[in-house]
Design a protein around this motif. Structure first.
Motif, PDB file in Angstrom:
ATOM      1  N   LEU B 204      35.819  32.852  39.950  1.00  0.00           N
ATOM      2  CA  LEU B 204      35.867  33.521  38.496  1.00  0.00           C
ATOM      3  C   LEU B 204      35.538  35.184  38.698  1.00  0.00           C
ATOM      4  O   LEU B 204      34.657  35.988  39.680  1.00  0.00           O
ATOM      5  CB  LEU B 204      34.940  33.080  38.200  1.00  0.00           C
ATOM      6  N   LEU B 205      36.572  36.195  38.384  1.00  0.00           N
ATOM      7  CA  LEU B 205      36.153  37.779  38.490  1.00  0.00           C
ATOM      8  C   LEU B 205      35.932  37.708  36.602  1.00  0.00           C
ATOM      9  O   LEU B 205      36.517  37.732  36.108  1.00  0.00           O
ATOM     10  CB  LEU B 205      38.067  37.640  38.594  1.00  0.00           C
ATOM     11  N   LYS B 206      34.831  38.741  37.122  1.00  0.00           N
ATOM     12  CA  LYS B 206      34.364  38.707  35.865  1.00  0.00           C
ATOM     13  C   LYS B 206      33.566  40.215  35.853  1.00  0.00           C
ATOM     14  O   LYS B 206      32.253  40.332  37.345  1.00  0.00           O
ATOM     15  CB  LYS B 206      32.890  38.077  35.573  1.00  0.00           C
ATOM     16  N   ASP B 207      33.647  41.282  34.711  1.00  0.00           N
ATOM     17  CA  ASP B 207      32.869  42.432  35.018  1.00  0.00           C
ATOM     18  C   ASP B 207      33.012  43.445  36.799  1.00  0.00           C
ATOM     19  O   ASP B 207      32.243  43.725  36.942  1.00  0.00           O
ATOM     20  CB  ASP B 207      31.817  42.276  34.737  1.00  0.00           C
ATOM     21  N   GLY B 208      33.981  43.289  37.653  1.00  0.00           N
ATOM     22  CA  GLY B 208      35.121  43.799  38.175  1.00  0.00           C
ATOM     23  C   GLY B 208      33.896  43.243  39.009  1.00  0.00           C
ATOM     24  O   GLY B 208      34.546  43.785  40.531  1.00  0.00           O
ATOM     25  N   ILE B 209      33.351  41.895  39.446  1.00  0.00           N
ATOM     26  CA  ILE B 209      33.129  41.173  41.118  1.00  0.00           C
ATOM     27  C   ILE B 209      33.434  39.551  40.866  1.00  0.00           C
ATOM     28  O   ILE B 209      33.492  39.417  39.313  1.00  0.00           O
ATOM     29  CB  ILE B 209      31.514  41.159  40.651  1.00  0.00           C
ATOM     30  N   ILE B 210      33.431  39.165  42.208  1.00  0.00           N
ATOM     31  CA  ILE B 210      33.256  38.065  42.136  1.00  0.00           C
ATOM     32  C   ILE B 210      31.920  36.988  41.170  1.00  0.00           C
ATOM     33  O   ILE B 210      31.390  37.516  42.130  1.00  0.00           O
ATOM     34  CB  ILE B 210      33.881  37.731  43.526  1.00  0.00           C
ATOM     35  N   SER B 211      31.943  36.670  40.044  1.00  0.00           N
ATOM     36  CA  SER B 211      30.498  36.192  39.505  1.00  0.00           C
ATOM     37  C   SER B 211      30.756  34.651  40.312  1.00  0.00           C
ATOM     38  O   SER B 211      29.436  34.181  40.007  1.00  0.00           O
ATOM     39  CB  SER B 211      30.796  36.093  38.052  1.00  0.00           C
ATOM     40  N   PHE B 212      31.898  34.100  40.819  1.00  0.00           N
ATOM     41  CA  PHE B 212      31.236  32.711  41.247  1.00  0.00           C
ATOM     42  C   PHE B 212      32.216  32.531  42.505  1.00  0.00           C
ATOM     43  O   PHE B 212      33.194  32.425  41.475  1.00  0.00           O
ATOM     44  CB  PHE B 212      31.064  31.451  39.997  1.00  0.00           C
ATOM     45  N   LYS B 213      31.673  31.567  43.131  1.00  0.00           N
ATOM     46  CA  LYS B 213      33.139  31.559  44.263  1.00  0.00           C
ATOM     47  C   LYS B 213      32.252  29.894  44.829  1.00  0.00           C
ATOM     48  O   LYS B 213      31.283  29.819  45.048  1.00  0.00           O
ATOM     49  CB  LYS B 213      33.402  32.322  44.582  1.00  0.00           C
ATOM     50  N   GLY B 214      33.019  28.739  44.577  1.00  0.00           N
ATOM     51  CA  GLY B 214      32.716  27.570  45.407  1.00  0.00           C
ATOM     52  C   GLY B 214      33.740  26.022  44.263  1.00  0.00           C
ATOM     53  O   GLY B 214      34.714  26.540  44.380  1.00  0.00           O
ATOM     54  N   ASP B 215      33.069  25.082  45.299  1.00  0.00           N
ATOM     55  CA  ASP B 215      33.029  24.307  44.748  1.00  0.00           C
ATOM     56  C   ASP B 215      33.839  23.232  43.267  1.00  0.00           C
ATOM     57  O   ASP B 215      32.632  23.913  42.933  1.00  0.00           O
ATOM     58  CB  ASP B 215      32.550  22.859  45.378  1.00  0.00           C
ATOM     59  N   LEU B 216      35.265  23.303  42.949  1.00  0.00           N
ATOM     60  CA  LEU B 216      34.732  23.060  41.540  1.00  0.00           C
ATOM     61  C   LEU B 216      34.317  21.811  41.175  1.00  0.00           C
ATOM     62  O   LEU B 216      33.689  21.960  39.616  1.00  0.00           O
ATOM     63  CB  LEU B 216      36.226  22.638  41.380  1.00  0.00           C
ATOM     64  N   SER B 217      34.223  20.921  41.914  1.00  0.00           N
ATOM     65  CA  SER B 217      33.171  19.612  41.790  1.00  0.00           C
ATOM     66  C   SER B 217      31.594  19.579  41.410  1.00  0.00           C
ATOM     67  O   SER B 217      30.936  19.496  40.447  1.00  0.00           O
ATOM     68  CB  SER B 217      33.699  18.678  42.269  1.00  0.00           C
ATOM     69  N   GLU B 218      31.270  21.104  42.626  1.00  0.00           N
ATOM     70  CA  GLU B 218      29.866  21.394  42.165  1.00  0.00           C
ATOM     71  C   GLU B 218      29.835  22.190  41.413  1.00  0.00           C
ATOM     72  O   GLU B 218      28.765  22.060  40.297  1.00  0.00           O
ATOM     73  CB  GLU B 218      29.977  22.326  43.638  1.00  0.00           C
ATOM     74  N   LEU B 219      31.108  23.270  40.685  1.00  0.00           N
ATOM     75  CA  LEU B 219      30.434  23.457  39.265  1.00  0.00           C
ATOM     76  C   LEU B 219      30.335  22.878  37.946  1.00  0.00           C
ATOM     77  O   LEU B 219      29.642  23.129  37.591  1.00  0.00           O
ATOM     78  CB  LEU B 219      31.753  25.005  39.296  1.00  0.00           C
TER      79      LEU B 219
END
Lengths: 133, 292
Positions: B204-219
């Motif tokens: 997820l790109l938000k405010d110029g940084i990757i604010s979340f990266k990971g497994d969709l199920s885990e999210l």
């Protein structure tokens, strides 16, 4: 058989329930209902992923967890089969699991009606006794 | 096991005064499908262009298949298939001519695959590009990016103009390519239902940084919405870690949390004599929550 299972597996990707859990749950139900029996072969990860149009990693995650919990067994050359050595303890856990959706629904109603938990539990205990008679 | 196919480290990019990317770190391992999400204007296309060497970042390193993006060799470029968000093309050309023309730039071009994709997606090779709808032009652009059978696919909003049938077909195509040939794919979108099927990982790109990266199920397992009804007045800040959003109104509250433990729940329930129901959220809900 494989084709039939493929048709039976249905997912809703836009649910809050992760897809791998949906797949696990459905396979468990097919086993509990007796549709799938010990030794029955499951469709391959590729078949399921291709058919449902979902990422294969998601399906392989579901299969791996079912394997780790003893529901499925990996057979060389055959892929996944329904485990033969299903202990009765596991069956109890599975049967309990079947009750969860109904109880969750009931719990939500308890919340909406703002009922005290002890009274609800008493009522349930009574219902259990009655159904036993 | 797998190598890193796409990598960004400390990428910054400004346009005039506007800082679009503020130190983006992002990697995509070989053979994975990753979805890049972000609001309109979050910088998804800028990120992709920096990654592919189409824009020069102000700071940081971008690499594709182990090579610096800005000075990529022709051989590496041939291993990439890119579908830009804004489609260009010669409007006077016919579909077939356009594809032949594209193919002529590559050492390898799988014409039979291109023809079978045209059929599958109902594109008439004899149509003039100027007569195609936006969705048809998008299909054409996807086919153009697939003819040379690249190892890495980068799609910038590939499905925005496709109808549901074409989108499903496209997703099936991606999954087949990923399963059969272990292709790596990055695609940006704001349509979350497609990502829920195809991507195992999202960023997820938000405010110029990757604010979340990971497994969709885990999210999905982590982010929950709690509906709280307490018998006491609730404090203005609730004692949960990792609150994403909260609305508190005297004795009731709706709180979205990024992960909650059983202990936290029990402690809260007993100190406020509260009843809590937990709602699971789909990707769209989560996206909305994270962007509020």
């Amino acid at each position: 058989m494989n084709q039939e299972i493929l048709l039976l597996l249905q997912i809703s990707p836009s649910s809050g329930e992760p897809i791998y859990r949906q797949v696990m749950e459905q396979i468990r139900r097919l086993i509990i209902s007796g549709y799938l029996q010990a030794g029955d072969e499951l469709p391959s990860v590729r078949q399921v992923a291709g058919n449902l149009a979902v990422n294969p990693m998601t399906i392989s995650k579901a299969y791996s967890i079912l394997e780790a919990t003893g529901v499925l067994e990996r057979r060389r050359g055959k892929g996944m089969i329904v485990a033969r050595n299903d202990q009765s303890s596991m069956k109890l856990a599975q049967r309990l699991e079947m009750l969860r959706p109904i109880l969750r629904e009931a719990a939500a109603q308890v919340y909406q009606l703002a009922l005290p938990h002890d009274r609800v539990l008493k009522m349930f205990a009574k219902l259990l006794e009655e159904s036993h008679e | 096991m797998s190598e890193i196919t796409l990598s960004l480290t400390g990428i910054c990019k400004s346009f005039g005064e506007k800082k679009v990317l503020k130190s983006v770190d992002f990697t995509v391992p070989e053979g994975t499908i990753i979805g890049l999400m972000g609001k309109n204007g979050a910088g998804k296309s800028t990120l992709i262009k920096c990654l592919l060497g189409l824009l020069k970042p102000d700071e940081g390193n971008a690499e594709v298949l182990g090579e610096a993006s800005w000075n990529m060799s022709v051989a590496t470029k041939h291993r990439i298939g890119y579908v830009p968000q804004i489609l260009t093309g010669f409007r006077w050309m016919r579909v077939e001519t356009m594809l032949d023309y594209t193919g002529s730039f590559y050492k390898y071009w799988n014409n039979s695959k291109v023809i079978s994709l045209l059929k599958k997606w109902d594109l008439d090779p004899w149509s003039k590009i100027s007569s195609l709808s936006v969705g048809e032009r998008q299909k054409l652009a996807i086919i153009q990016a697939m003819g040379h059978e690249p190892d890495v696919y980068v799609f910038d909003e590939p499905v925005a103009s496709l109808d549901p049938v074409a989108r499903r077909e496209f997703i099936k195509q991606l999954i087949e390519l990923n399963m059969n040939e272990n292709k790596t794919m990055l695609f940006s979108t704001h349509i979350s239902s497609d990502l829920e099927r195809v991507a195992a990982d999202i960023a997820l790109l938000k405010d110029g940084i990757i604010s979340f990266k990971g497994d969709l199920s885990e999210l999905k397992e982590r982010v929950k919405r709690l509906h709280i009804r307490a018998s006491k007045e609730l404090p203005q800040s609730l004692p949960f870690h990792r609150i994403i959003n909260s609305q508190i109104n005297h004795k009731s509250a709706v709180v979205t949390v990024d992960g909650i433990t059983e202990e936290e729940l029990i402690a809260f329930k007993s100190s406020y004599q509260a009843i809590i129901t937990i709602e699971t959220l789909n990707l769209e809900d989560i996206f909305l929550e994270l962007n509020q």
